[in-house]
Scaffold this motif. Structure first.
Motif, short mmCIF file in Angstrom:
data_model
loop_
_atom_site.label_atom_id
_atom_site.label_comp_id
_atom_site.label_asym_id
_atom_site.label_seq_id
_atom_site.Cartn_x
_atom_site.Cartn_y
_atom_site.Cartn_z
N UNK A 91 0.62 14.15 -6.78
CA UNK A 91 -0.58 14.85 -6.34
C UNK A 91 -0.27 15.25 -4.95
N UNK A 117 -6.02 6.62 -0.07
CA UNK A 117 -5.56 7.66 0.43
C UNK A 117 -6.32 8.84 -0.28
N UNK A 118 -6.40 8.98 -1.31
CA UNK A 118 -7.01 10.08 -2.17
C UNK A 118 -8.53 10.46 -1.29
N UNK A 174 -7.11 14.05 -9.75
CA UNK A 174 -6.53 12.78 -9.39
C UNK A 174 -7.66 11.81 -10.15
N UNK A 213 0.85 -1.25 0.00
CA UNK A 213 0.06 -0.08 -0.01
C UNK A 213 1.09 1.48 0.03
N UNK A 258 2.72 1.83 -3.54
CA UNK A 258 1.91 2.08 -4.49
C UNK A 258 0.89 3.09 -3.95
N UNK A 259 1.55 4.10 -3.25
CA UNK A 259 0.59 5.24 -2.48
C UNK A 259 0.54 6.13 -3.32
N UNK A 260 -0.30 7.31 -2.57
CA UNK A 260 -0.41 8.40 -3.57
C UNK A 260 0.54 9.33 -3.45
N UNK A 261 1.76 9.12 -2.83
CA UNK A 261 3.07 9.86 -2.71
C UNK A 261 3.60 9.59 -4.07
N UNK A 301 -3.93 3.94 -5.14
CA UNK A 301 -3.90 5.48 -4.67
C UNK A 301 -5.19 5.78 -3.98
N UNK A 359 -8.10 11.87 2.11
CA UNK A 359 -7.62 13.45 2.18
C UNK A 359 -8.75 14.15 1.70
#
Lengths: 418, 418
Positions: A324, B111-112, B129, A314, A317-320, B108, B115
């Protein structure tokens, strides 16, 4: 394994699988180019043998038949070794179908050769039968070029196909000229046909030139500027100036035949070079794909080791990983995610680019497709056989001074299918 | 088995194998079209939620998120069930690569969404996104359309892709208009963008119309002439006439959003119909290919029984089978040979015809390819990110009153790659 990575690897494996199948096809194409050359020779001597009514040429004909038969066996063995159920065999219906046609032609050959030796066939019927088989073999090369999935290999195949077609037209010019010189002069029909064959050859060699590697291009240029070509051009001009009132020595037909035959043999050296290029191109593409797959696997291992360090999927493959968000506090995750995304985008762009280059190279095959399509239309509309439709299309083009492809486009446009 | 027949059967099997793989892909496409619709809704309510600064819309947003999440699971399960090593998996590198990108996007999402609920993102960043993910899903549909091997299925995929793209543009128009009405008027940027989106939608729906079946076409025409569309057009005109000097009630933004949302839901019914068509088309093509393969097998059995009657292969594939020679004295051989040759030619023509129809249908995807190519060029030349390159291309097109594809062609032409 993270699903995204699984599909990335599958994409690369699929490419590799396709390349391996393509390498098989290219080996087949190489053998076919040799066989076509032998059959062209056999056809030439068949004409000479059937035309002369003496047994002088029999031993030469037998020699060429033997050579062709040996190469037939090579092609047959290659075909029998093909795994028709392999993964790379999917989407190859057109290629297999063309091969089936060729195999059918192979079965006809023994009977055809017997009839030729028994002088039961006219030169034109024997020529037509051998030309059909050569056409079938060319169609295999065409499908190989049109379905290849690698741009660099496609380019070589397009060059080879066009060169082979140009050489085949040179062979037809040889036969047409032999008939003309033997009669002592070129009648209007012969003149028109020679002109047509000359122009068609030019177009084939031009396309070849656009796709050939520099070495192949240079060899062809050298042959174009050779003494033999110059002699042949002069002889062609001589023939074109003849008429019933101004005939020439029918003995010139032998010189014409010899010059053309020598030149066609020299042309075959260009084909041999292209065939070598083809196999080299396959090998380098496979090597590249293999190296890339290994890179992907290394990345996978790094991911696995990170996992044992407690950085889960996770995170990786995260939003970081996208632009974004701000960088993550930990060191590994975003960097790895970023490198994965980079790899994915690089792969996407490479595939897109390859696809565009493929489209461009295949455009060069469109001319033949249009002619095929117009031919089929004529067959349906006027209940003609394939060769009748082709002849009608060719003659209509010749009598109007049009290229075959333009005539084909006219036919299609009138039928509302252009 | 005679080699010719072996390859004929292999050709048919290869087609069937390809169709089975395509049917898998089409099921995936169907699930994707549902997921895209849910994500579009979620994106719409995300905008409303983030724009309003009150918690009113939270429960609606949660509802849409739940729906999208359920459909995500459907897509994931379908992907996990795919046999990436199957024969039909060859030459699917592009498709798999697009899938990998989508799967990365799925990772992703949690997490998106978190947020978004924590209001840590601006509406535009959140929208961007989700739009990226929708774009990734659209790219899967595009590759499916561009690599499908059956013309009737390709036509449905081209229709579906264009409809989905048109609907996606309608979703972008909804968001742009909400921003405009909320501000009380459309500034020059909003007006230009609305105009651009309107024109782009028209082109998508026009292409859809060229490839859609009559039922889908009729449903779309009905929606075009519906009261909801008329209301929306009037509201669009109202917005386009606003200015800082002549503002309107910002409350209109809610009406605009509701009308657009209802209409987009109705559009989805056209997509659902197309998805059904797609599966029906796959089934009928597979049925046809199966029946044909059975026919081939029956022929093979007849050949085998003839063989036991003493008529060998050589006879069956003899010269009598062609129009080269007179009929043979025996009854079976030539007839069978002829029927084989007929079958072979029929197969060749069918495949040729399919290939031409495929080319035609794929032409409709070329516009997108050109834009992609120009975008890539800009990325390389000016070191831009993908979205920067897209924005620059779009803005250049808008400011010059050009279509995206024309601007793309200009860019490519200037770079000597047109």
């Amino acid at each position: 394994m993270p699903p995204a990575l699984r599909f990335m690897l599958a994409a690369r494996r699929s490419e590799l699988e396709g390349l391996r199948g393509l390498a098989d096809t290219c080996e087949l194409v190489t053998l076919i180019s040799r066989l076509v050359h032998a059959l062209q020779r056999e056809r030439g001597y068949t004409n000479v043998y059937l035309g002369s009514q003496v047994e002088t040429y029999r031993s030469q004909l037998d020699l060429h038949t033997e050579q062709a038969r040996a190469l037939e066996q090579d092609v047959l063995q290659r075909l029998q070794a093909m795994d028709l159920n392999a993964a790379s065999a999917a989407d190859r219906a057109r290629l297999f179908n063309r091969v089936a046609y060729v195999l059918h032609g192979f079965d006809e050959l023994p009977g055809l050769r017997r009839r030729i030796r028994e002088r039961l066939l006219s030169p034109s019927v024997a020529t037509a039968a051998l030309t059909r088989l050569v056409g079938g073999l060319m169609a295999v090369v065409f499908e190989a070029a049109d379905t290849a999935i690698d741009p660099s290999i496609t380019r070589v195949l397009v060059a080879l196909f066009n060169f082979m077609q140009g050489k085949e037209l040179a062979g037809q010019e040889r036969a047409t000229g032999v008939a003309g010189f033997s009669a002592g002069f070129f009648d209007a029909g012969v003149q028109e046909r020679i002109l047509h064959l000359t122009q068609s050859q030019q177009r084939c060699f031009q396309t070849f030139g656009e796709f050939a590697d520099p070495v192949a291009g240079q060899r062809w240029a050298d042959l174009q500027h050779s003494e033999i070509t110059a002699q042949l051009l002069r002889l062609r001009e001589v023939g074109m100036r003849t008429s019933a009132q101004h005939p020439v020595d029918p003995g010139l037909s032998q010189l014409w035949f010899e010059l053309h035959s020598q030149r066609i043999d020299q042309m075959h050296e260009v084909e041999t070079h292209l065939a070598e290029q083809l196999l080299a191109s396959c090998q380098s593409s496979i090597k590249l794909a293999n190296a890339d797959l290994d890179n992907h696997r290394v990345l996978l291992q790094r991911l696995a080791s990170l996992e044992t360090m407690g950085c889960g999927d996770a995170r990786l493959f995260s939003v970081q990983a996208s632009d974004l968000d701000s960088p993550a506090p930990d060191g590994h995750g975003p960097q790895m995610g970023r490198s994965l995304l980079d790899l994915l985008q690089a792969q996407t762009h490479r595939l897109q680019d390859a696809n565009l280059q493929l489209d461009e190279a295949r455009q060069a095959l469109n001319e033949r497709k249009l002619v095929e399509r117009a031919k089929q239309l004529l067959m349906n509309e006027y209940a003609l056989s394939e060769s009748e439709a082709y002849t009608r299309l060719r003659q209509s083009a010749m009598s109007r001074g049009l290229r075959m492809v333009d005539m084909a486009q006219n036919v299609l446009a009138v039928a509302g299918k252009g």
